[in-house]
Design a protein around this motif. Structure first.
Motif, PDB file in Angstrom:
ATOM      1  N   GLY A 261      19.341  -6.456  87.040  1.00  0.00           N
ATOM      2  CA  GLY A 261      19.393  -5.732  85.599  1.00  0.00           C
ATOM      3  C   GLY A 261      19.348  -4.221  85.627  1.00  0.00           C
ATOM      4  O   GLY A 261      18.639  -3.819  86.600  1.00  0.00           O
ATOM      5  N   ARG A 262      20.082  -3.870  84.688  1.00  0.00           N
ATOM      6  CA  ARG A 262      19.931  -2.166  84.674  1.00  0.00           C
ATOM      7  C   ARG A 262      19.954  -1.767  83.239  1.00  0.00           C
ATOM      8  O   ARG A 262      20.444  -2.491  82.336  1.00  0.00           O
ATOM      9  CB  ARG A 262      21.300  -1.829  85.256  1.00  0.00           C
ATOM     10  CG  ARG A 262      21.466  -0.121  85.500  1.00  0.00           C
ATOM     11  CD  ARG A 262      22.882   0.425  85.744  1.00  0.00           C
ATOM     12  NE  ARG A 262      22.922   1.641  85.906  1.00  0.00           N
ATOM     13  CZ  ARG A 262      23.121   2.587  86.902  1.00  0.00           C
ATOM     14  NH1 ARG A 262      23.242   1.924  88.197  1.00  0.00           N
ATOM     15  NH2 ARG A 262      23.336   3.652  86.783  1.00  0.00           N
ATOM     16  N   ARG A 263      18.951  -0.835  82.974  1.00  0.00           N
ATOM     17  CA  ARG A 263      18.664  -0.187  81.815  1.00  0.00           C
ATOM     18  C   ARG A 263      18.974   1.338  81.690  1.00  0.00           C
ATOM     19  O   ARG A 263      18.088   2.085  82.628  1.00  0.00           O
ATOM     20  CB  ARG A 263      17.264  -0.657  81.186  1.00  0.00           C
ATOM     21  CG  ARG A 263      17.048   0.095  79.991  1.00  0.00           C
ATOM     22  CD  ARG A 263      17.554  -0.426  78.864  1.00  0.00           C
ATOM     23  NE  ARG A 263      16.930  -0.089  77.532  1.00  0.00           N
ATOM     24  CZ  ARG A 263      17.354   1.011  76.622  1.00  0.00           C
ATOM     25  NH1 ARG A 263      18.059   1.874  76.898  1.00  0.00           N
ATOM     26  NH2 ARG A 263      16.375   1.040  75.493  1.00  0.00           N
ATOM     27  N   GLU A 264      19.750   1.843  80.779  1.00  0.00           N
ATOM     28  CA  GLU A 264      19.933   3.367  80.600  1.00  0.00           C
ATOM     29  C   GLU A 264      19.294   3.641  79.469  1.00  0.00           C
ATOM     30  O   GLU A 264      19.572   3.375  78.432  1.00  0.00           O
ATOM     31  CB  GLU A 264      21.435   3.644  81.086  1.00  0.00           C
ATOM     32  CG  GLU A 264      22.054   3.356  82.319  1.00  0.00           C
ATOM     33  CD  GLU A 264      23.153   4.235  82.463  1.00  0.00           C
ATOM     34  OE1 GLU A 264      23.749   4.802  81.691  1.00  0.00           O
ATOM     35  OE2 GLU A 264      23.973   3.900  83.570  1.00  0.00           O
ATOM     36  N   PHE A 265      18.678   4.855  79.808  1.00  0.00           N
ATOM     37  CA  PHE A 265      18.154   5.465  78.399  1.00  0.00           C
ATOM     38  C   PHE A 265      18.835   6.734  77.993  1.00  0.00           C
ATOM     39  O   PHE A 265      19.716   7.138  78.593  1.00  0.00           O
ATOM     40  CB  PHE A 265      16.550   5.728  78.802  1.00  0.00           C
ATOM     41  CG  PHE A 265      15.815   4.478  79.217  1.00  0.00           C
ATOM     42  CD1 PHE A 265      15.076   3.621  78.220  1.00  0.00           C
ATOM     43  CD2 PHE A 265      15.642   4.182  80.701  1.00  0.00           C
ATOM     44  CE1 PHE A 265      14.484   2.528  78.606  1.00  0.00           C
ATOM     45  CE2 PHE A 265      15.093   2.930  80.869  1.00  0.00           C
ATOM     46  CZ  PHE A 265      14.236   2.236  79.790  1.00  0.00           C
TER      47      PHE A 265
ATOM     48  N   GLY B 108      18.565  -4.875  73.843  1.00  0.00           N
ATOM     49  CA  GLY B 108      17.907  -3.695  74.260  1.00  0.00           C
ATOM     50  C   GLY B 108      18.848  -2.824  75.325  1.00  0.00           C
ATOM     51  O   GLY B 108      18.426  -2.071  75.975  1.00  0.00           O
ATOM     52  N   ALA B 109      20.118  -3.231  75.176  1.00  0.00           N
ATOM     53  CA  ALA B 109      20.861  -2.241  76.061  1.00  0.00           C
ATOM     54  C   ALA B 109      20.570  -2.531  77.591  1.00  0.00           C
ATOM     55  O   ALA B 109      20.853  -1.839  78.381  1.00  0.00           O
ATOM     56  CB  ALA B 109      20.902  -0.911  75.747  1.00  0.00           C
ATOM     57  N   VAL B 110      20.266  -3.856  77.942  1.00  0.00           N
ATOM     58  CA  VAL B 110      20.097  -4.426  79.492  1.00  0.00           C
ATOM     59  C   VAL B 110      21.159  -5.074  80.036  1.00  0.00           C
ATOM     60  O   VAL B 110      21.747  -5.879  79.275  1.00  0.00           O
ATOM     61  CB  VAL B 110      18.842  -5.171  79.518  1.00  0.00           C
ATOM     62  CG1 VAL B 110      18.708  -5.660  80.706  1.00  0.00           C
ATOM     63  CG2 VAL B 110      17.661  -4.352  79.219  1.00  0.00           C
TER      64      VAL B 110
ATOM     65  N   LYS C 282      25.568  -8.315  78.677  1.00  0.00           N
ATOM     66  CA  LYS C 282      24.676  -7.384  77.850  1.00  0.00           C
ATOM     67  C   LYS C 282      23.697  -8.149  77.019  1.00  0.00           C
ATOM     68  O   LYS C 282      24.147  -8.751  76.276  1.00  0.00           O
ATOM     69  CB  LYS C 282      25.554  -6.348  77.024  1.00  0.00           C
ATOM     70  CG  LYS C 282      24.868  -5.411  76.456  1.00  0.00           C
ATOM     71  CD  LYS C 282      25.857  -4.390  75.699  1.00  0.00           C
ATOM     72  CE  LYS C 282      25.013  -3.384  74.901  1.00  0.00           C
ATOM     73  NZ  LYS C 282      25.875  -2.304  74.116  1.00  0.00           N
TER      74      LYS C 282
ATOM     75  N   THR D 289      28.496   6.073  80.540  1.00  0.00           N
ATOM     76  CA  THR D 289      27.303   5.049  80.763  1.00  0.00           C
ATOM     77  C   THR D 289      27.799   3.823  81.453  1.00  0.00           C
ATOM     78  O   THR D 289      29.201   3.643  81.373  1.00  0.00           O
ATOM     79  CB  THR D 289      26.836   4.718  79.351  1.00  0.00           C
ATOM     80  OG1 THR D 289      27.751   4.268  78.719  1.00  0.00           O
ATOM     81  CG2 THR D 289      26.091   5.688  78.864  1.00  0.00           C
TER      82      THR D 289
ATOM     83  N   THR E 119      17.440   6.049  84.168  1.00  0.00           N
ATOM     84  CA  THR E 119      17.855   4.841  84.645  1.00  0.00           C
ATOM     85  C   THR E 119      16.767   3.882  85.301  1.00  0.00           C
ATOM     86  O   THR E 119      15.949   4.679  86.129  1.00  0.00           O
ATOM     87  CB  THR E 119      19.123   4.808  85.439  1.00  0.00           C
ATOM     88  OG1 THR E 119      20.163   5.656  84.596  1.00  0.00           O
ATOM     89  CG2 THR E 119      19.695   3.386  86.030  1.00  0.00           C
TER      90      THR E 119
ATOM     91  N   TYR F 287      16.548   0.200  87.556  1.00  0.00           N
ATOM     92  CA  TYR F 287      17.424  -0.766  88.159  1.00  0.00           C
ATOM     93  C   TYR F 287      16.446  -1.766  88.799  1.00  0.00           C
ATOM     94  O   TYR F 287      15.383  -1.269  89.483  1.00  0.00           O
ATOM     95  CB  TYR F 287      18.258  -0.335  88.965  1.00  0.00           C
ATOM     96  CG  TYR F 287      19.267  -1.560  89.733  1.00  0.00           C
ATOM     97  CD1 TYR F 287      20.308  -2.128  89.116  1.00  0.00           C
ATOM     98  CD2 TYR F 287      19.024  -1.999  90.986  1.00  0.00           C
ATOM     99  CE1 TYR F 287      21.108  -2.896  89.810  1.00  0.00           C
ATOM    100  CE2 TYR F 287      19.572  -2.733  91.460  1.00  0.00           C
ATOM    101  CZ  TYR F 287      20.574  -3.388  90.918  1.00  0.00           C
ATOM    102  OH  TYR F 287      21.543  -4.460  91.520  1.00  0.00           O
TER     103      TYR F 287
END
Length: 815
Positions: A647-651, A598-600, A595, A117, A656, A658
């Protein structure tokens, strides 16, 4: 004797219930499937009853630690672009641990692997943004046959209408483009013209600021492409067997661009190969042109062949060949340039390269490489009809016939020293790079006539015969850099670079400094970066080539189009190498990464760059003169400022999203680019650079569809790009500048391209069939503007992008 025995019993009693601590250091080594060291891998050591210990591998893929308990422990190792490796039950007495990180593959054949990740890399000082296999495969960027079209989905990177890339507001040739560590810019023009199959690219690293000193001869930034290599399993991939169609004056054929990759072992655990082939057939359609002369059928192909042989575990040799071929019978066709006025262009290029890597005792590593690039670019006009420029478009046969041949012979050597401890940990690297660049050109030019709107002759340019010429340049560069990991989570990266070449002949020293502070606790959830550096450019041969163009004679005519208004005005372009300086830039920046809930993962970065001594021609007869001697000087000054947030969010399952916003300004004091060939004439002035785009929002991602029954088989993919339109300069029929340079702009650009990918299996193999509606909103996004004030079409735009339905089929896995 009795006292000694009592002491021993007392010590034993104190140790009851406390397991002895291990004191021997453990060396962790990370390598990929073929034994290549993996640097920058994040290593997490998990000991029972202890807080996790976070480490990072050095240049040789090594890191060390001392176990704090004499008990089995576990290690997790990950790096973006690789599958995560998990080892458990490791004996604390074991002196070394070897971890193999497997690259993420286009073809996923195991369901029990987990991708690494993306997070906050506290060891990374530059603003590097990496796109790895998941991004390259999943982002539905326009013109997916050309990897350059993916680059603008990185903040700070824009692509102009000629498909060239501009990094951090710079000229294309101010960016260093590398392939597996070798310079792939055109040796003469410095543009990114060498092509490689999209499926062959394993990762792309883009850097705009706080760039390490190993990268030299560039003031703009770095774009580094890394390609694949085979492993112990034979792999085959094929992409895009389905042609695409475009909705422009009805549904019509657009392009057919199949790609193939094949890789595997030559000898298991010892030698491997990789082959990436792409072909392209484009039907370029221009709706504004007559029906019988509105297309260009472009044919192009490339092939990348690589091998790697492990002569021993400490001696790894690799070699490869990249070949390019390009043919366009009507190159440059547009709404302003009909078929008759285009050229028949042919490009042939090849790049053989080799590299050897030795690992020595205690972790020292020596990397030596060599490459030879050869580039042939030639074009010729269609017939010999006199070339005419009207206020609306070109007519007749193009005025120039040109053949250019260039080459670059390149050698590099880098020594990575093992880490040393003194007030922290020092990782030192030193390097040397040598280049020889050659270019020869043969050209013929015919007269050019400029007509008024009523068809009368306004100006005519004639060119004296120019003899063939040859240019050479030898370059040498050397650097030393230290990564100093200090206590209290502070990392300093000082470096010094030296450059010299046989044209400028001046020693150039480039000091640079970058620093990173990571907040303690929670594995550094906040990272602060800052840096400043001096960057020198390479000597751009294209400017020197203009000084061999010969004399241009311009005759202006009265309103009747037949009577000269005065004697012919002679113009020449000259240069004196002894008066030139190398262009240089001072680049400083400040960035924060954090970080968020919400893991953003979010970041913000400010950069200021001031570039001086850029090559430009200056008329020696004064600023208002249109003719005379244009001398090559260092009078140009550019400036670029930018502020970026993203900002980047991985699920789960690596899905993903971005998004990024950039506010920037790219300006120069020399907005007019004087050339011996037809180009705008007028007094030099300040203005925006042609690719200036003050406000820009980009976003991309891939997500599962929300319907549960379809979730396992359908993915939603998209790209979004909204930016300020590029500036343009107005001229009259004689190509004299009217008004301020760059005073007008194209309409704002908007492109939203959603798509769906259906995953299905057939005879035990999984496939992905994707459909993307490019420019779904139907935004005009014109490529051409009528900028001649003497034309009734002035200020109107043409050659819109139009909607396009594209499809892709690819192999994504097997049972």
């Amino acid at each position: 004797m009795r006292a000694g025995g009592v002491a021993l019993l007392l010590c034993a009693a104190m140790a009851v219930g406390q397991p002895p601590a291990a004191t021997a250091k453990v060396v962790v080594t990370a390598s990929d499937e073929t034994g290549m060291a993996v640097s920058g891998a994040q290593v997490t050591v998990l000991e029972p009853g202890r807080a996790p210990l976070h480490l990072s591998t050095d240049y040789a893929g090594r890191c060390t630690f001392t176990p704090r308990r004499d008990a089995p422990y576990a290690i997790h190792v990950e790096k973006p672009g690789f599958y995560r490796a998990d080892l458990s039950g490791i004996d604390a007495s074991q002196a070394s641990v070897h971890v193999v990180l497997a690259h993420e593959q286009i073809v996923r054949e195991q369901v029990n692997v987990t991708a690494s990740t993306a997070g906050i890399d506290t060891e990374q000082t530059s603003d590097q943004m990496s796109m790895n296999t998941p991004e390259i495969v999943n982002i539905p960027y326009q013109t997916s046959r050309d990897i350059r079209y993916l680059l603008p989905f990185t903040p700070g990177v824009v692509q102009d209408t000629s498909e060239q890339i501009h990094v951090a507001g710079s000229e294309t040739w101010e960016t260093l483009d590398t392939l597996d560590g070798f310079d792939i810019r055109s040796p003469e023009e410095g543009t990114l013209d060498m092509r490689v199959s999209t499926d062959a690219v394993r990762s792309i690293d883009t850097e705009t600021t706080r760039i390490p000193v190993e990268f030299g001869r560039s003031t703009g930034g770095v774009v580094a492409f890394y390609t694949g290599m085979g492993d112990n399993k034979f792999r085959f991939n094929a992409t895009n067997f389905i042609p695409s169609f475009r909705d422009q004056n009805g549904i019509r054929f657009d392009q057919f661009v199949p790609r193939f990759t094949f890789s595997g072992p030559i000898k298991r655990d010892r030698a491997w190969f990789y082959d990436g082939i792409e072909t392209e057939y484009d039907n370029v359609y221009i709706p504004e042109l007559p029906a019988n002369a509105d297309t260009d059928t472009l044919v192009r192909g490339s092939n990348l062949v690589k091998t790697q042989t492990n002569l021993s575990s400490a001696d790894i040799f690799s070699a490869g060949l990249l070949f390019n071929d390009y043919h366009s019978p009507y190159d440059g066709i547009s709404a302003l340039t009909p078929q008759q006025s285009t050229t028949d262009r042919n490009i042939l290029a090849w790049l053989p390269f080799a590299r050897n890597q030795w690992t020595f005792a205690r972790g020292a590593l020596l990397d030596v490489g060599a490459a030879v690039m050869r580039f042939r670019d030639g074009y010729e006009p269609h017939g010999d009809v006199p070339y005419v420029l009207t206020p609306e478009l070109a007519q007749g046969s193009y005025f120039e016939n040109l053949t250019g041949r260039s080459q670059r012979v390149e050698g590099t050597a880098t020594l990575y020293l093992p880490a040393r401890n003194w007030e922290g940990t020092h990782s030192v690297q030193a390097g040397l790079d040598l280049d020889h660049i050659g270019y020869n050109q043969d050209q013929m030019r015919a007269p050019v006539s400029y007509l008024r709107e009523d068809g009368t002759l306004d100006r005519q340019s004639q060119f004296a015969p120019a003899a063939p010429f040859t240019l050479h340049n030898d370059e040498i560069g050397a650097y030393l850099e230290d990564r100093w990991q200090m206590p209290r989570a502070l990392l300093l990266e000082p470096g010094l670079r030296f450059d010299w070449d046989t044209i400028i002949r001046r020693p150039l020293f480039s000091p640079r400094m970058a620093a990173v502070y990571a907040s303690p606790g929670e594995s550094g959830t906040t990272k602060i970066s800052a840096g400043i550096g001096l960057y020198y450019e390479h000597t751009q041969l294209d400017y020197l080539a203009q000084t061999f163009a010969g004399i241009r004679s311009d005759t202006y005519f009265e309103a009747d189009g037949a009577t000269p208004s005065g004697p012919a005005q002679e113009t020449s372009f000259t240069g004196n190498d002894g008066l030139l300086r190398e262009p240089r830039a001072v680049n400083w920046s400040f960035g924060v990464e954090r970080k968020l809930p919400g893991a953003v993962f979010a970041s913000a970065n400010f950069m200021e760059k001031r570039t001086a001594n850029v090559f430009t021609f200056v008329n020696q007869s004064g600023p208002t003169a249109l003719a005379g001697d244009y001398l090559l000087t260092n009078a140009r000054r550019d400036r670029y400022d930018s502020f970026e947030v993203d900002g980047r969010r991985e699920f789960a399952n690596a899905y993903t999203v971005y998004i990024a916003f950039t506010h920037s300004s790219a300006r120069t004091n020399a907005a007019l680019d004087y050339l011996p060939t037809p180009s705008p004439l007028g007094s030099q002035q300040s203005g925006p650079l042609p690719w200036d785009s003050p406000n820009r929002v980009i976003s991309w991602g891939w997500l599962p569809v929300p319907w549960a029954k379809l979730r396992r088989r359908w993915d939603f993919v998209y790209t979004f790009d909204r930016r300020t339109g590029f500036p343009y300069t107005s001229v009259n029929a004689a190509q004299d500048v009217v008004g301020a340079a760059g005073a007008n702009r194209f309409p704002d650009y908007l492109n939203f391209s959603p798509g769906l990918e259906w995953k299905f299996h057939f005879r035990g193999t999984y496939y992905g069939l994707r459909g993307v509606l490019e420019n779904a909103t139907g935004s005009m996004n014109p490529a051409v503007v009528y900028n001649d004030v003497d034309s009734p079409e002035y200020g109107t735009f043409s050659q819109p992008q139009g909607r396009a339905l594209t499809a892709r089929i690819r192999l994504i896995g097997s049972k």
